[in-house]
Scaffold this motif. Structure first.
Motif, PDB file in Angstrom:
ATOM      1  N   PHE A  49       0.827  -1.199   0.000  1.00 37.37           N
ATOM      2  CA  PHE A  49       0.000   0.000   0.000  1.00 37.37           C
ATOM      3  C   PHE A  49       0.864   1.253   0.000  1.00 37.37           C
ATOM      4  CE2 PHE A  49      -2.646  -3.277   1.950  1.00 37.37           C
ATOM      5  CZ  PHE A  49      -3.782  -3.168   1.164  1.00 37.37           C
ATOM      6  N   ASP A  50       0.318   2.320  -0.608  1.00 38.94           N
ATOM      7  CA  ASP A  50       0.965   3.625  -0.616  1.00 38.94           C
ATOM      8  C   ASP A  50       0.493   4.482   0.561  1.00 38.94           C
ATOM      9  OD1 ASP A  50       2.423   3.506  -3.237  1.00 38.94           O
ATOM     10  OD2 ASP A  50       0.381   3.119  -3.938  1.00 38.94           O
ATOM     11  N   LEU A  51      -0.635   4.080   1.165  1.00 33.52           N
ATOM     12  CA  LEU A  51      -1.218   4.836   2.269  1.00 33.52           C
ATOM     13  C   LEU A  51      -2.180   3.953   3.044  1.00 33.52           C
ATOM     14  CD1 LEU A  51      -2.072   7.490   3.799  1.00 33.52           C
ATOM     15  CD2 LEU A  51      -3.755   7.827   1.976  1.00 33.52           C
ATOM     16  N   ILE A  52      -2.247   4.204   4.356  1.00 32.18           N
ATOM     17  CA  ILE A  52      -3.268   3.576   5.199  1.00 32.18           C
ATOM     18  C   ILE A  52      -4.066   4.697   5.861  1.00 32.18           C
ATOM     19  CG2 ILE A  52      -3.728   2.133   7.223  1.00 32.18           C
ATOM     20  CD1 ILE A  52      -1.062   0.669   6.584  1.00 32.18           C
ATOM     21  N   LEU A  53      -5.385   4.655   5.678  1.00 30.02           N
ATOM     22  CA  LEU A  53      -6.295   5.536   6.418  1.00 30.02           C
ATOM     23  C   LEU A  53      -6.801   4.716   7.592  1.00 30.02           C
ATOM     24  CD1 LEU A  53      -8.448   7.250   3.637  1.00 30.02           C
ATOM     25  CD2 LEU A  53      -6.607   8.248   4.966  1.00 30.02           C
ATOM     26  N   LEU A  54      -6.529   5.158   8.800  1.00 31.49           N
ATOM     27  CA  LEU A  54      -6.741   4.334   9.989  1.00 31.49           C
ATOM     28  C   LEU A  54      -7.636   5.030  11.007  1.00 31.49           C
ATOM     29  CD1 LEU A  54      -5.962   1.839  11.705  1.00 31.49           C
ATOM     30  CD2 LEU A  54      -3.906   3.093  12.390  1.00 31.49           C
ATOM     31  N   ASP A  55      -8.748   4.387  11.327  1.00 36.03           N
ATOM     32  CA  ASP A  55      -9.633   4.879  12.379  1.00 36.03           C
ATOM     33  C   ASP A  55      -8.927   4.712  13.717  1.00 36.03           C
ATOM     34  OD1 ASP A  55     -11.858   5.756  13.784  1.00 36.03           O
ATOM     35  OD2 ASP A  55     -12.928   3.862  13.619  1.00 36.03           O
ATOM     36  N   PRO A  80       2.912   5.533   4.807  1.00 37.33           N
ATOM     37  CA  PRO A  80       2.277   6.686   5.448  1.00 37.33           C
ATOM     38  C   PRO A  80       0.912   6.303   6.028  1.00 37.33           C
ATOM     39  CG  PRO A  80       3.002   7.244   3.223  1.00 37.33           C
ATOM     40  CD  PRO A  80       3.152   5.760   3.384  1.00 37.33           C
ATOM     41  N   VAL A  81       0.608   6.835   7.196  1.00 41.32           N
ATOM     42  CA  VAL A  81      -0.670   6.578   7.850  1.00 41.32           C
ATOM     43  C   VAL A  81      -1.325   7.909   8.183  1.00 41.32           C
ATOM     44  CG1 VAL A  81      -1.807   5.623   9.900  1.00 41.32           C
ATOM     45  CG2 VAL A  81       0.069   4.366   8.814  1.00 41.32           C
ATOM     46  N   ILE A  82      -2.589   8.042   7.769  1.00 41.09           N
ATOM     47  CA  ILE A  82      -3.403   9.189   8.145  1.00 41.09           C
ATOM     48  C   ILE A  82      -4.482   8.673   9.079  1.00 41.09           C
ATOM     49  CG2 ILE A  82      -5.035  10.941   7.352  1.00 41.09           C
ATOM     50  CD1 ILE A  82      -3.452  11.066   4.723  1.00 41.09           C
ATOM     51  N   LEU A  83      -4.588   9.295  10.250  1.00 39.96           N
ATOM     52  CA  LEU A  83      -5.592   8.888  11.226  1.00 39.96           C
ATOM     53  C   LEU A  83      -6.937   9.528  10.909  1.00 39.96           C
ATOM     54  CD1 LEU A  83      -3.570   9.218  14.560  1.00 39.96           C
ATOM     55  CD2 LEU A  83      -3.984   7.147  13.208  1.00 39.96           C
ATOM     56  N   SER A  96       1.222  10.672  18.258  1.00 44.24           N
ATOM     57  CA  SER A  96       1.053  10.524  16.819  1.00 44.24           C
ATOM     58  C   SER A  96       2.329  10.922  16.079  1.00 44.24           C
ATOM     59  CB  SER A  96      -0.162  11.319  16.318  1.00 44.24           C
ATOM     60  OG  SER A  96       0.005  12.689  16.525  1.00 44.24           O
ATOM     61  N   ALA A  97       3.043  11.925  16.561  1.00 42.28           N
ATOM     62  CA  ALA A  97       4.313  12.319  15.933  1.00 42.28           C
ATOM     63  C   ALA A  97       5.360  11.228  16.126  1.00 42.28           C
ATOM     64  CB  ALA A  97       4.805  13.633  16.522  1.00 42.28           C
ATOM     65  N   GLN A  98       5.385  10.648  17.311  1.00 42.57           N
ATOM     66  CA  GLN A  98       6.338   9.583  17.604  1.00 42.57           C
ATOM     67  C   GLN A  98       6.095   8.359  16.713  1.00 42.57           C
ATOM     68  OE1 GLN A  98       6.087   7.960  21.636  1.00 42.57           O
ATOM     69  NE2 GLN A  98       8.301   8.173  21.799  1.00 42.57           N
ATOM     70  N   LEU A  99       4.826   8.101  16.380  1.00 45.12           N
ATOM     71  CA  LEU A  99       4.478   6.960  15.532  1.00 45.12           C
ATOM     72  C   LEU A  99       4.544   7.306  14.047  1.00 45.12           C
ATOM     73  CD1 LEU A  99       1.508   5.544  17.620  1.00 45.12           C
ATOM     74  CD2 LEU A  99       3.766   4.501  17.327  1.00 45.12           C
ATOM     75  N   GLY A 100       4.925   8.533  13.724  1.00 48.12           N
ATOM     76  CA  GLY A 100       5.100   8.914  12.335  1.00 48.12           C
ATOM     77  C   GLY A 100       3.804   9.081  11.562  1.00 48.12           C
ATOM     78  N   VAL A 101       2.797   9.662  12.200  1.00 46.90           N
ATOM     79  CA  VAL A 101       1.518   9.882  11.537  1.00 46.90           C
ATOM     80  C   VAL A 101       1.693  10.982  10.492  1.00 46.90           C
ATOM     81  CG1 VAL A 101      -0.842  10.681  11.889  1.00 46.90           C
ATOM     82  CG2 VAL A 101       0.194   9.114  13.524  1.00 46.90           C
ATOM     83  N   ALA A 102       1.205  10.720   9.267  1.00 44.47           N
ATOM     84  CA  ALA A 102       1.329  11.691   8.179  1.00 44.47           C
ATOM     85  C   ALA A 102       0.314  12.814   8.296  1.00 44.47           C
ATOM     86  CB  ALA A 102       1.178  10.986   6.836  1.00 44.47           C
ATOM     87  N   GLY A 103      -0.758  12.579   9.044  1.00 43.17           N
ATOM     88  CA  GLY A 103      -1.786  13.595   9.209  1.00 43.17           C
ATOM     89  C   GLY A 103      -2.994  13.042   9.934  1.00 43.17           C
ATOM     90  N   ILE A 104      -3.920  13.935  10.236  1.00 41.37           N
ATOM     91  CA  ILE A 104      -5.160  13.555  10.913  1.00 41.37           C
ATOM     92  C   ILE A 104      -6.314  14.191  10.159  1.00 41.37           C
ATOM     93  CG2 ILE A 104      -6.503  13.753  13.041  1.00 41.37           C
ATOM     94  CD1 ILE A 104      -3.782  13.914  14.547  1.00 41.37           C
ATOM     95  N   LYS A 119      -3.972  14.423  -0.786  1.00 43.11           N
ATOM     96  CA  LYS A 119      -2.906  14.935  -1.663  1.00 43.11           C
ATOM     97  C   LYS A 119      -2.085  16.001  -0.956  1.00 43.11           C
ATOM     98  CE  LYS A 119      -5.291  14.083  -6.028  1.00 43.11           C
ATOM     99  NZ  LYS A 119      -5.999  14.724  -7.161  1.00 43.11           N
ATOM    100  N   VAL A 120      -2.754  16.883  -0.233  1.00 46.00           N
ATOM    101  CA  VAL A 120      -2.046  17.944   0.480  1.00 46.00           C
ATOM    102  C   VAL A 120      -1.179  17.359   1.604  1.00 46.00           C
ATOM    103  CG1 VAL A 120      -2.363  19.936   2.019  1.00 46.00           C
ATOM    104  CG2 VAL A 120      -3.662  19.784  -0.103  1.00 46.00           C
ATOM    105  N   LEU A 121      -1.762  16.464   2.404  1.00 44.16           N
ATOM    106  CA  LEU A 121      -1.014  15.884   3.527  1.00 44.16           C
ATOM    107  C   LEU A 121       0.219  15.102   3.073  1.00 44.16           C
ATOM    108  CD1 LEU A 121      -3.962  14.643   5.791  1.00 44.16           C
ATOM    109  CD2 LEU A 121      -2.292  16.436   6.359  1.00 44.16           C
ATOM    110  N   LEU A 122       0.092  14.398   1.955  1.00 43.39           N
ATOM    111  CA  LEU A 122       1.192  13.541   1.499  1.00 43.39           C
ATOM    112  C   LEU A 122       2.025  14.168   0.375  1.00 43.39           C
ATOM    113  CD1 LEU A 122      -0.559  10.065   1.574  1.00 43.39           C
ATOM    114  CD2 LEU A 122       0.887  11.124   3.292  1.00 43.39           C
ATOM    115  N   ARG A 123       1.620  15.366  -0.039  1.00 39.42           N
ATOM    116  CA  ARG A 123       2.311  16.055  -1.137  1.00 39.42           C
ATOM    117  C   ARG A 123       2.338  15.200  -2.406  1.00 39.42           C
ATOM    118  NH1 ARG A 123       5.186  17.228   3.602  1.00 39.42           N
ATOM    119  NH2 ARG A 123       5.211  19.432   4.107  1.00 39.42           N
ATOM    120  N   TRP A 124       1.202  14.572  -2.687  1.00 43.22           N
ATOM    121  CA  TRP A 124       1.071  13.788  -3.916  1.00 43.22           C
ATOM    122  C   TRP A 124       0.738  14.731  -5.056  1.00 43.22           C
ATOM    123  CZ3 TRP A 124      -2.270   8.942  -2.306  1.00 43.22           C
ATOM    124  CH2 TRP A 124      -1.451   8.063  -1.565  1.00 43.22           C
ATOM    125  N   GLU A 125       1.243  14.452  -6.223  1.00 44.37           N
ATOM    126  CA  GLU A 125       1.068  15.196  -7.490  1.00 44.37           C
ATOM    127  C   GLU A 125       2.084  16.230  -7.726  1.00 44.37           C
ATOM    128  OE1 GLU A 125      -3.370  14.965  -9.209  1.00 44.37           O
ATOM    129  OE2 GLU A 125      -2.987  16.616  -7.870  1.00 44.37           O
TER     130      GLU A 125
END
Length: 125
Positions: A49-55, A80-83, A96-104, A119-125
């Motif tokens: 996976f390129d990204l995980i969206l995690l509840d 990358p994981v976005i919560l 969340s910073a310690q676990l390397g969260v890409a965003g919330i 796209k903004v959180l991961l700087r895709w494109e």
């Protein structure tokens, strides 16, 4: 170029359906869904996976506990994981910073804007 592959891990099945439709049709990405932490853990062991969206709050395993497990595994530690979280549920920014969260992303969110938020959180494109 291959589309980005995203794993959504959330116990709310209807929300997963909305996220999947949004990201596939508006983002052009391939989306797989897991409705439990244990199912998500199995998927990341067999798929890339390129990204995980995690509840954050799920009944079988807290999202942050799952994220800790992902960060220990050499295969999944760099994904990358976005919560995803409800605004009433505080997420410890130090943890969340310690676990390397890409965003919330706060629930509820606008499904039409979701691909742009990612796209903004991961700087895709």
């Amino acid at each position: 170029m291959l589309p980005k592959r995203i794993l959504v891990i959330d116990d709310e099945e209807n929300l997963c359906t909305i996220i999947k439709i949004s990201l596939e049709y508006l983002g052009g990405w391939q989306v797989l869904v897991a409705t439990s932490s244990s199912e998500g853990l199995l998927l990341v062991q067999t798929e890339l996976f390129d990204l995980i969206l995690l509840d954050v709050v799920m009944p079988d395993m807290n999202g942050l506990v799952l994220l800790s497990a992902l960060r220990i595994n050499p295969v999944t530690r760099t994904i990358p994981v976005i919560l995803l979280t409800a605004s009433t549920q505080p997420v410890n920014s130090n943890e969340s910073a310690q676990l390397g969260v890409a965003g919330i992303i706060i629930k509820p969110f606008d499904p039409v804007d979701l691909p742009n938020q990612i796209k903004v959180l991961l700087r895709w494109e």
